[in-house]
Design a protein around this motif. Sequence first.
Motif, PDB file in Angstrom:
ATOM      1  N   ARG A  37       0.506  -1.126   0.272  1.00  0.00           N
ATOM      2  CA  ARG A  37      -0.211  -0.025   0.043  1.00  0.00           C
ATOM      3  C   ARG A  37       0.739   0.922   0.079  1.00  0.00           C
ATOM      4  O   ARG A  37       0.427   1.769  -0.436  1.00  0.00           O
ATOM      5  CB  ARG A  37      -1.059   0.189   1.405  1.00  0.00           C
ATOM      6  N   LEU A  38       1.641   1.077   0.985  1.00  0.00           N
ATOM      7  CA  LEU A  38       2.953   2.265   0.782  1.00  0.00           C
ATOM      8  C   LEU A  38       3.457   2.689  -1.149  1.00  0.00           C
ATOM      9  O   LEU A  38       3.080   4.117  -0.859  1.00  0.00           O
ATOM     10  CB  LEU A  38       3.814   2.162   2.130  1.00  0.00           C
ATOM     11  N   GLN A  39       3.972   2.012  -1.057  1.00  0.00           N
ATOM     12  CA  GLN A  39       4.062   1.668  -2.355  1.00  0.00           C
ATOM     13  C   GLN A  39       3.452   2.300  -3.169  1.00  0.00           C
ATOM     14  O   GLN A  39       3.455   2.765  -4.399  1.00  0.00           O
ATOM     15  CB  GLN A  39       5.369   0.676  -2.847  1.00  0.00           C
ATOM     16  N   LEU A  40       2.132   1.855  -3.431  1.00  0.00           N
ATOM     17  CA  LEU A  40       1.197   1.668  -4.236  1.00  0.00           C
ATOM     18  C   LEU A  40       0.686   3.488  -4.091  1.00  0.00           C
ATOM     19  O   LEU A  40       0.767   4.058  -5.029  1.00  0.00           O
ATOM     20  CB  LEU A  40       0.047   1.070  -3.923  1.00  0.00           C
ATOM     21  N   ALA A  41       1.095   4.560  -3.291  1.00  0.00           N
ATOM     22  CA  ALA A  41       0.652   5.861  -2.759  1.00  0.00           C
ATOM     23  C   ALA A  41       1.236   6.602  -3.323  1.00  0.00           C
ATOM     24  O   ALA A  41       1.357   7.593  -3.984  1.00  0.00           O
ATOM     25  CB  ALA A  41       0.270   6.226  -1.220  1.00  0.00           C
ATOM     26  N   PRO A  58      -9.382  14.777 -14.743  1.00  0.00           N
ATOM     27  CA  PRO A  58      -9.745  13.707 -14.272  1.00  0.00           C
ATOM     28  C   PRO A  58      -8.956  12.440 -13.811  1.00  0.00           C
ATOM     29  O   PRO A  58      -8.923  11.432 -12.535  1.00  0.00           O
ATOM     30  CB  PRO A  58     -11.414  12.517 -15.172  1.00  0.00           C
ATOM     31  N   ALA A  59      -8.224  11.913 -14.317  1.00  0.00           N
ATOM     32  CA  ALA A  59      -7.028  10.829 -14.227  1.00  0.00           C
ATOM     33  C   ALA A  59      -6.475  11.204 -12.849  1.00  0.00           C
ATOM     34  O   ALA A  59      -5.564  10.726 -12.563  1.00  0.00           O
ATOM     35  CB  ALA A  59      -6.515  10.691 -15.867  1.00  0.00           C
ATOM     36  N   GLY A  60      -5.377  12.954 -13.834  1.00  0.00           N
ATOM     37  CA  GLY A  60      -4.649  13.086 -12.333  1.00  0.00           C
ATOM     38  C   GLY A  60      -5.438  13.320 -11.001  1.00  0.00           C
ATOM     39  O   GLY A  60      -5.077  12.603  -9.602  1.00  0.00           O
ATOM     40  N   MET A  61      -6.917  13.601 -11.185  1.00  0.00           N
ATOM     41  CA  MET A  61      -8.225  14.232  -9.545  1.00  0.00           C
ATOM     42  C   MET A  61      -7.516  12.790  -8.832  1.00  0.00           C
ATOM     43  O   MET A  61      -7.463  12.177  -7.981  1.00  0.00           O
ATOM     44  CB  MET A  61      -8.873  14.133  -9.581  1.00  0.00           C
ATOM     45  N   SER A  62      -8.404  11.824  -9.615  1.00  0.00           N
ATOM     46  CA  SER A  62      -8.270  11.012  -9.583  1.00  0.00           C
ATOM     47  C   SER A  62      -6.885   9.855  -8.554  1.00  0.00           C
ATOM     48  O   SER A  62      -7.218   8.693  -7.653  1.00  0.00           O
ATOM     49  CB  SER A  62      -9.297   9.342 -10.116  1.00  0.00           C
ATOM     50  N   ALA A  63      -5.385  10.040  -9.177  1.00  0.00           N
ATOM     51  CA  ALA A  63      -4.559   9.495  -9.231  1.00  0.00           C
ATOM     52  C   ALA A  63      -4.690   9.818  -7.723  1.00  0.00           C
ATOM     53  O   ALA A  63      -3.832   9.352  -6.718  1.00  0.00           O
ATOM     54  CB  ALA A  63      -3.550   9.211 -10.200  1.00  0.00           C
ATOM     55  N   GLU A  64      -4.398  11.558  -7.626  1.00  0.00           N
ATOM     56  CA  GLU A  64      -4.601  11.738  -5.801  1.00  0.00           C
ATOM     57  C   GLU A  64      -5.041  11.541  -5.213  1.00  0.00           C
ATOM     58  O   GLU A  64      -4.261  11.815  -3.953  1.00  0.00           O
ATOM     59  CB  GLU A  64      -3.620  13.396  -6.141  1.00  0.00           C
ATOM     60  N   ARG A  69      -6.049   8.066  -0.435  1.00  0.00           N
ATOM     61  CA  ARG A  69      -7.240   7.059   0.106  1.00  0.00           C
ATOM     62  C   ARG A  69      -6.266   5.795   0.544  1.00  0.00           C
ATOM     63  O   ARG A  69      -6.972   4.771   2.144  1.00  0.00           O
ATOM     64  CB  ARG A  69      -7.789   6.307  -1.333  1.00  0.00           C
ATOM     65  N   THR A  70      -5.065   5.479  -0.228  1.00  0.00           N
ATOM     66  CA  THR A  70      -5.225   3.920  -0.647  1.00  0.00           C
ATOM     67  C   THR A  70      -3.816   4.228   1.430  1.00  0.00           C
ATOM     68  O   THR A  70      -4.094   3.397   1.961  1.00  0.00           O
ATOM     69  CB  THR A  70      -3.441   4.274  -0.885  1.00  0.00           C
ATOM     70  N   LEU A 116     -10.266  -1.594  -1.332  1.00  0.00           N
ATOM     71  CA  LEU A 116      -8.856  -1.294  -0.271  1.00  0.00           C
ATOM     72  C   LEU A 116      -9.849  -1.041   0.765  1.00  0.00           C
ATOM     73  O   LEU A 116      -8.692  -1.859   2.409  1.00  0.00           O
ATOM     74  CB  LEU A 116      -8.441  -0.356  -0.332  1.00  0.00           C
ATOM     75  N   PHE A 117     -10.865  -0.831   1.363  1.00  0.00           N
ATOM     76  CA  PHE A 117     -11.445  -0.822   2.287  1.00  0.00           C
ATOM     77  C   PHE A 117     -12.407  -2.265   2.737  1.00  0.00           C
ATOM     78  O   PHE A 117     -13.033  -1.970   3.920  1.00  0.00           O
ATOM     79  CB  PHE A 117     -12.394   0.466   2.464  1.00  0.00           C
ATOM     80  N   ARG A 118     -12.700  -2.423   2.432  1.00  0.00           N
ATOM     81  CA  ARG A 118     -13.194  -3.524   2.508  1.00  0.00           C
ATOM     82  C   ARG A 118     -13.222  -5.173   1.895  1.00  0.00           C
ATOM     83  O   ARG A 118     -13.427  -5.987   2.019  1.00  0.00           O
ATOM     84  CB  ARG A 118     -14.683  -3.396   1.376  1.00  0.00           C
ATOM     85  N   CYS A 119     -11.665  -5.065   1.413  1.00  0.00           N
ATOM     86  CA  CYS A 119     -11.401  -6.823   0.945  1.00  0.00           C
ATOM     87  C   CYS A 119      -9.726  -7.013   1.151  1.00  0.00           C
ATOM     88  O   CYS A 119      -9.595  -5.795   2.270  1.00  0.00           O
ATOM     89  CB  CYS A 119     -11.085  -6.905  -0.473  1.00  0.00           C
ATOM     90  N   LYS A 120      -9.258  -7.722   1.707  1.00  0.00           N
ATOM     91  CA  LYS A 120      -8.306  -8.284   2.048  1.00  0.00           C
ATOM     92  C   LYS A 120      -7.628  -9.274   1.405  1.00  0.00           C
ATOM     93  O   LYS A 120      -8.294 -10.071   0.104  1.00  0.00           O
ATOM     94  CB  LYS A 120      -8.538  -9.098   3.406  1.00  0.00           C
TER      95      LYS A 120
END
Length: 178
Positions: A37-41, A58-64, A69-70, A116-120
């Motif tokens: 998760r850290l590397q993904l962030a 929209p892509a930039g906003m989603s990525a940030e 979120r991560t 990320l919030f509901r799965c493992k």
Amino acid sequence: MELMSFMTAYWLAQGVGVLAFLIGITTFFNRDERRFRLQLAVYSATIGVHFFLMGAWPAGMSAELNTVRTLVSMRTRKLWVMALFIILTLVLGLAKLQHAMEILPIIGTLASTWALFRCKGLTVRCVMWCATACWVVHNFWLGSIGGTLIEGSFLVMNGLNIIRFWRMKRRGNRSIQN
């Protein structure tokens, strides 16, 4: 002179995308959920800058949003926090939407937020694989060299690691987190 300025900005944006590619290339090899998760962030923050430089708001906003979120999802998995990120993704992403293809990063972000919030464990990776497919199509359409390379690599590497980790888990390897 204007063409030269445009080309310089274009190659700067592509350079940031390639940097994101280099950062993200090993993300899905992490067996440890926290390091993953850290590397993904870090990757998300860098690719977000790339998209803003490419004019893909929209892509930039989603990525940030993915970055924040991560990191937040490492601390809490509360439903109201997940809902907040879903609402932010929809409001901020849809506000600057100019083309139907720009909906794909928003869909990918919504899916990965849920994961990320509901799965493992492997379920996170499987949902992330589907979200990645949305980003691959978008990045190819946008002409993002680094974005297409990294998300395409994520698609292949995460897919192969899903299969590998599933086999390891089936054999009883406890180093694979659920």
